[in-house]
Design a protein around this motif. Sequence first.
Motif, mmCIF file in Angstrom:
data_model
loop_
_atom_site.group_PDB
_atom_site.id
_atom_site.type_symbol
_atom_site.label_atom_id
_atom_site.label_comp_id
_atom_site.label_asym_id
_atom_site.label_seq_id
_atom_site.Cartn_x
_atom_site.Cartn_y
_atom_site.Cartn_z
ATOM 1 N N LEU A 385 0.837 -1.205 0.000
ATOM 2 C CA LEU A 385 0.000 0.000 0.000
ATOM 3 C C LEU A 385 0.871 1.254 0.000
ATOM 4 O O LEU A 385 0.621 2.204 -0.737
ATOM 5 N N LEU A 386 1.926 1.230 0.847
ATOM 6 C CA LEU A 386 2.842 2.370 0.897
ATOM 7 C C LEU A 386 3.476 2.610 -0.480
ATOM 8 O O LEU A 386 3.602 3.754 -0.928
ATOM 9 N N THR A 387 3.860 1.499 -1.124
ATOM 10 C CA THR A 387 4.475 1.625 -2.446
ATOM 11 C C THR A 387 3.514 2.283 -3.429
ATOM 12 O O THR A 387 3.912 3.150 -4.212
ATOM 13 N N VAL A 388 2.247 1.875 -3.373
ATOM 14 C CA VAL A 388 1.248 2.470 -4.270
ATOM 15 C C VAL A 388 1.161 3.974 -4.024
ATOM 16 O O VAL A 388 1.200 4.773 -4.968
ATOM 17 N N CYS A 389 1.091 4.346 -2.738
ATOM 18 C CA CYS A 389 1.036 5.779 -2.405
ATOM 19 C C CYS A 389 2.241 6.498 -2.994
ATOM 20 O O CYS A 389 2.131 7.569 -3.599
#
Lengths: 480, 159
Positions: A385-389
């Motif tokens: 999720l962090l990577t997507v952000c």
Amino acid sequence: MSEPKRMHPISIVLQMLKLIKDAIIPLAVGFIAFFRNLSEMFWWSPFALIGAVLLISGLTAFLHWYRFTYRIEADELRLESGVFVRKKRYISKHRIQSVNTSANILHRLFGIVKLEVQTAGGGKKAEGEIGALSKEDAAGIQQFVKRKEQRDTETDSIEDLSSVKRAGYTLSFRRLLAAAATSGGTGVFFGFLFAITQQLDNIADFNIYSIAFDWLLEQSLVLSILFVIGSLALTWMIAMVGTVFKYCYFQITKQGEELFIRRGLLEKREITIPLHRIQALKVEENIFRQPFGLLAVSAVIAGGGAESDKHSFSTILFPLLKRSELQHFLKEIVPGFVVETAFRKPPKRARLRYAFVPILISMLITGVLVYFFSWYGLFAILFILLTVCFCVLDYKDAGVSWTADMLTMRYRELSRITVHVPRKKVQAFRESQHYFQSKKQLGTVKISVASGGAAGSSFKVRHLAEQDAQAAADWYSFRS
Amino acid sequence: MKREPRNRIAASVKKVWRINAGLSMLVPAIAAGVPTYFMDDWSIPTYIIYLGWALIVLAAGIFIWLLPGIRWRRWRYEVFEQEIYIQHGIFIVTQTIVPMIRVQHVDTEQGPVLKAFKLATVSISTAATTHRIPALLLEEALELRDRIGTLARVEEDDV
């Protein structure tokens, strides 16, 4: 100042301390391993060793001081050194990029400074270094370099310093604390901690991580979380102290065509940068600062930065500014670099390109974690999720813009970075396109500027629309 | 990414690249040859040996036969009065612009393999970067070096 001059005699002591500091660990190890038996036979052997060390280092330091001279002659700073091999280094003042002085605690005790002269040559070390000299002499050398700067830029040849227009900024104490609290120094500190524990592993035969891990597993979940938060807070605070020491009393002033920077609590540094030597201006908003609208401004200089960080060849012009103050700051301090904000951004079709590789990598890592830790590894979904952000931000921030003689690039590498580079300072311009980019008519733009590293510094914005990349290349090209 | 630079590099460089690739393939070949020789002693399953050799043959095919041709076709350069324009790259095609007034110095160099084919490399250095044109006919390389040298001298523009 054409007579050859020696350094301040105190430099003998400084050099001696440095020699002893460098030699102390091998000596101590050697003593414990080898001389212990000896000291059982001759009680005086430790004292003899200490005496020998003092004598040798003292003699070396004395010779070093005796043979090192500096003088100013024929528009050159001439340094001569070396006991057996004579080394002469003549630095033409027309080639000097910046002059810095610094004073650590010992220097300050005796009211002297260390002077460093940077030229455009690569390498981490300053090209000219005078280890200890009086403040007056240092000022004399700075004055000598400056005189030519003013002639070069064709301002009035002899200008009274007081009549030169001055502008200045000082870092307030509150700002200093805010800068420290939001500096990315925590990461550096973690790296340091890691290195230390690695060393511990080598010396003592235990693995500190496995011990810590076992201990954590034995505790309740709440306790382990508290422990992790506590240790994070601790490292954060230690990193904060480092920043406070470094940027305490930070002050930047502009006098005529030069910038003066002064900073440091224990080790005081003074940096002089001629304005026209600035290769690029860098505005950095790290992830802790960006949400608060805070940023740091630094300058890329051909001789390398005056910072001790290994990875950056830029010199901080101001550690913390509000975004709203940036325009004013630039106008006052570096008037050439006024921000242009109408960015040409990557088109919508570039979104996949920004997302693809990072998300693929994070999914692979998650896969591995799940494989090894079964369902504990699912925590790594947070990581995805962090990577997507991050990808979204990466895509949103990227952009280029240019005016007749200034290129501005914005991109993200965790921190959001905006660089302003005068066209004259761009050494080479690259436009590149790989297979998947060419299918979607996208291109990457990369420029190189001279900096301390042998390879220079480069900045790039990825996945722009092909025609924008081409337009940027045309802007740079001398043919069009 | 439209206008391609006009000049190609020397065609014989493909042979040089093939020789270099062949030489560097020797390392994996030896690394695979030893276990093949001791296959029975070390009781290595045959399929692993086959797989290893298949990979090596595949890599050799790509690096020796396929890539030099593509690489050569992509490699282009053009020297204008005011800038040098270079294009190269197999998967990532890069076009580089180096203004003449940023050029600090030009070198030619010649390794043993290049020498055998009467070729030379021209490297162009700026204050920040070095750009290499990997193989030109020797006379052509020397001429280009001198030409860039003269063109670059025109203006004194300090870093």
